[in-house]
Design a protein around this motif. Structure first.
Motif, PDB file in Angstrom:
ATOM      1  N   GLU A   1       5.326  11.180   2.202  1.00 26.01           N
ATOM      2  CA  GLU A   1       4.014  10.534   2.197  1.00 26.01           C
ATOM      3  C   GLU A   1       4.131   9.030   1.968  1.00 26.01           C
ATOM      4  O   GLU A   1       3.260   8.272   2.367  1.00 26.01           O
ATOM      5  CB  GLU A   1       3.138  11.144   1.092  1.00 26.01           C
ATOM      6  N   TYR A   2       5.209   8.601   1.298  1.00 26.25           N
ATOM      7  CA  TYR A   2       5.360   7.178   1.008  1.00 26.25           C
ATOM      8  C   TYR A   2       6.270   6.471   2.018  1.00 26.25           C
ATOM      9  O   TYR A   2       6.811   5.407   1.754  1.00 26.25           O
ATOM     10  CB  TYR A   2       5.861   6.970  -0.429  1.00 26.25           C
ATOM     11  N   ASN A   3       6.433   7.075   3.209  1.00 25.70           N
ATOM     12  CA  ASN A   3       7.020   6.399   4.358  1.00 25.70           C
ATOM     13  C   ASN A   3       8.524   6.133   4.245  1.00 25.70           C
ATOM     14  O   ASN A   3       9.019   5.123   4.715  1.00 25.70           O
ATOM     15  CB  ASN A   3       6.267   5.083   4.636  1.00 25.70           C
ATOM     16  N   TYR A   4       9.242   7.031   3.618  1.00 26.75           N
ATOM     17  CA  TYR A   4      10.709   6.995   3.626  1.00 26.75           C
ATOM     18  C   TYR A   4      11.208   8.322   4.195  1.00 26.75           C
ATOM     19  O   TYR A   4      10.576   9.369   4.019  1.00 26.75           O
ATOM     20  CB  TYR A   4      11.269   6.810   2.211  1.00 26.75           C
ATOM     21  N   PHE A   5      12.351   8.257   4.866  1.00 21.95           N
ATOM     22  CA  PHE A   5      13.027   9.454   5.365  1.00 21.95           C
ATOM     23  C   PHE A   5      14.156   9.769   4.382  1.00 21.95           C
ATOM     24  O   PHE A   5      14.989   8.901   4.102  1.00 21.95           O
ATOM     25  CB  PHE A   5      13.580   9.219   6.767  1.00 21.95           C
TER      26      PHE A   5
ATOM     27  N   GLY B   1       0.828  -1.199   0.000  1.00 22.05           N
ATOM     28  CA  GLY B   1       0.000   0.000   0.000  1.00 22.05           C
ATOM     29  C   GLY B   1       0.860   1.246   0.000  1.00 22.05           C
ATOM     30  O   GLY B   1       2.050   1.204  -0.335  1.00 22.05           O
ATOM     31  N   ALA B   2       0.276   2.365   0.401  1.00 24.65           N
ATOM     32  CA  ALA B   2       0.977   3.650   0.368  1.00 24.65           C
ATOM     33  C   ALA B   2       2.206   3.674   1.258  1.00 24.65           C
ATOM     34  O   ALA B   2       3.128   4.458   1.023  1.00 24.65           O
ATOM     35  CB  ALA B   2       0.014   4.763   0.780  1.00 24.65           C
TER      36      ALA B   2
ATOM     37  N   GLU C   1      -3.104   4.080   2.911  1.00 26.71           N
ATOM     38  CA  GLU C   1      -3.822   5.319   3.171  1.00 26.71           C
ATOM     39  C   GLU C   1      -5.156   5.277   2.455  1.00 26.71           C
ATOM     40  O   GLU C   1      -5.234   4.886   1.289  1.00 26.71           O
ATOM     41  CB  GLU C   1      -3.007   6.516   2.677  1.00 26.71           C
ATOM     42  N   CYS C   2      -6.213   5.684   3.152  1.00 29.05           N
ATOM     43  CA  CYS C   2      -7.533   5.799   2.537  1.00 29.05           C
ATOM     44  C   CYS C   2      -7.736   7.268   2.179  1.00 29.05           C
ATOM     45  O   CYS C   2      -7.880   8.116   3.069  1.00 29.05           O
ATOM     46  CB  CYS C   2      -8.621   5.338   3.507  1.00 29.05           C
ATOM     47  N   PRO C   3      -7.712   7.616   0.902  1.00 35.15           N
ATOM     48  CA  PRO C   3      -7.782   9.025   0.509  1.00 35.15           C
ATOM     49  C   PRO C   3      -9.155   9.630   0.776  1.00 35.15           C
ATOM     50  O   PRO C   3     -10.120   8.924   1.068  1.00 35.15           O
ATOM     51  CB  PRO C   3      -7.464   8.982  -0.985  1.00 35.15           C
TER      52      PRO C   3
END
Length: 301
Positions: free
Chosen positions: A253-257, A121-122, A168-170
């Motif tokens: 937003e896509y969970n990377y730093f 997912g996202a 994520e549910c938009p």
């Protein structure tokens, strides 16, 4: 004598200049009368004098509404990222650790469901065999801060299920709403219901797993993205050792730093959860798209 007087009178009456003097006297009297009469303009003044336009107050430039900028004729250049993102930071300079989802708090909302497919997912964790997953609504997803969180969901019937946030549910998913995998929803109600009221809360689960770290595809010592996988509690902050100190990396937003300038890529990593517990990890090299296990895990809360 009477005849002589009559002749004299006729001569005087017909004498030159007498009519002129009388006419001048009458004209002078008329002129004085026109000048001396209050409020009466001189003849022709109304037609010949130009009309004066009403005095106008110059218009002032409107003051822009607070928070809005007046339009510009030229495009606004792309802003330079804040220096704080490219210089080492201490932990005390960071934003609050806890976001919208707080420990020991019960949230109300509704549950819906979707086909989670292979579980990716996202949050970009990748495919998984664990079907107890959910997508967090856009508001509570909060720039991927909800990724990896474990949530206990309860239905009005008393049934409950624990899910991990992987998506994520938009919008229009409302705050409090969870879009569960079809399998997780079936634990709470018949799929024919479609939507049910729920309450949910953050969970710090039992686990024997340790945290893993993954560098994003395309990472190198010049640019890198770092992801944390398998954490018991939500991750609030990720820092890398750089320039003799700790540098906090911004989260996507896509969970990377991201370390967009490469500073700190391949160095020691420090991970902090929403409770403030810090875990330091050494020996994680830049190996793109490879899950590298560690020997550490956050404490159960």
């Amino acid at each position: 004598m009477a005849a002589i007087g009559l002749v004299v009178s006729l001569v005087m009456a017909l004498s030159p200049g007498r009519e002129t003097d009388a006419g001048e006297a009458r004209a002078a009297g008329d002129s004085r009368s026109a000048r001396d009469t209050p409020g009466t303009p001189a003849a022709g003044a109304r037609a010949s004098a130009p009309q004066t336009a009403p005095e106008q107050t110059p218009s002032t430039t409107p003051t822009p509404t607070k928070g809005k900028k007046p339009p510009k004729a030229t495009p606004t250049p792309k802003p330079t990222p804040p220096a704080a993102q490219s210089t080492p930071q201490s932990g005390s300079a960071a934003a609050p650790l806890v976001g919208r989802i707080r420990p020991n708090t019960t949230y109300e909302g509704v549950a819906t469901f979707y086909d989670a497919g292979n579980g990716d997912g996202a949050c970009l964790y990748g495919p998984t065999s664990d079907v107890m997953t959910a997508a967090m609504n856009h508001t509570d997803y909060e720039t991927s801060k909800a990724c990896g969180a474990y949530v206990r969901v309860r239905a009005a019937s008393g049934a409950s299920v624990t899910v991990r946030i992987t998506n994520e549910c938009p919008l229009p998913c409302a705050p409090g709403q969870l879009d569960l995998s079809a399998q997780a929803f079936a634990k709470l109600a018949a799929p024919s219901r479609g939507q049910i009221p729920i309450t949910w809360s953050l969970l710090s689960p039992d686990t024997s797993d340790t945290i893993s770290v993954r560098y994003k595809t395309g990472s190198s010592r010049y640019w890198c993205g770092i992801q944390v996988i398998g954490h018991r509690n939500p991750v609030a902050r990720l820092e890398v050792r750089a320039g003799g100190g700790w540098r906090q990396l911004p989260r996507t937003e896509y969970n990377y730093f991201l370390a967009e300038d490469g500073n700190g890529c391949g160095s020691t990593i420090r991970i902090t959860d929403i409770h403030g517990e810090r875990l330091t990890v050494d020996g994680i090299t830049v190996r793109p798209n490879t899950v590298q296990p560690t020997k550490v895990q956050f404490s159960k809360r």
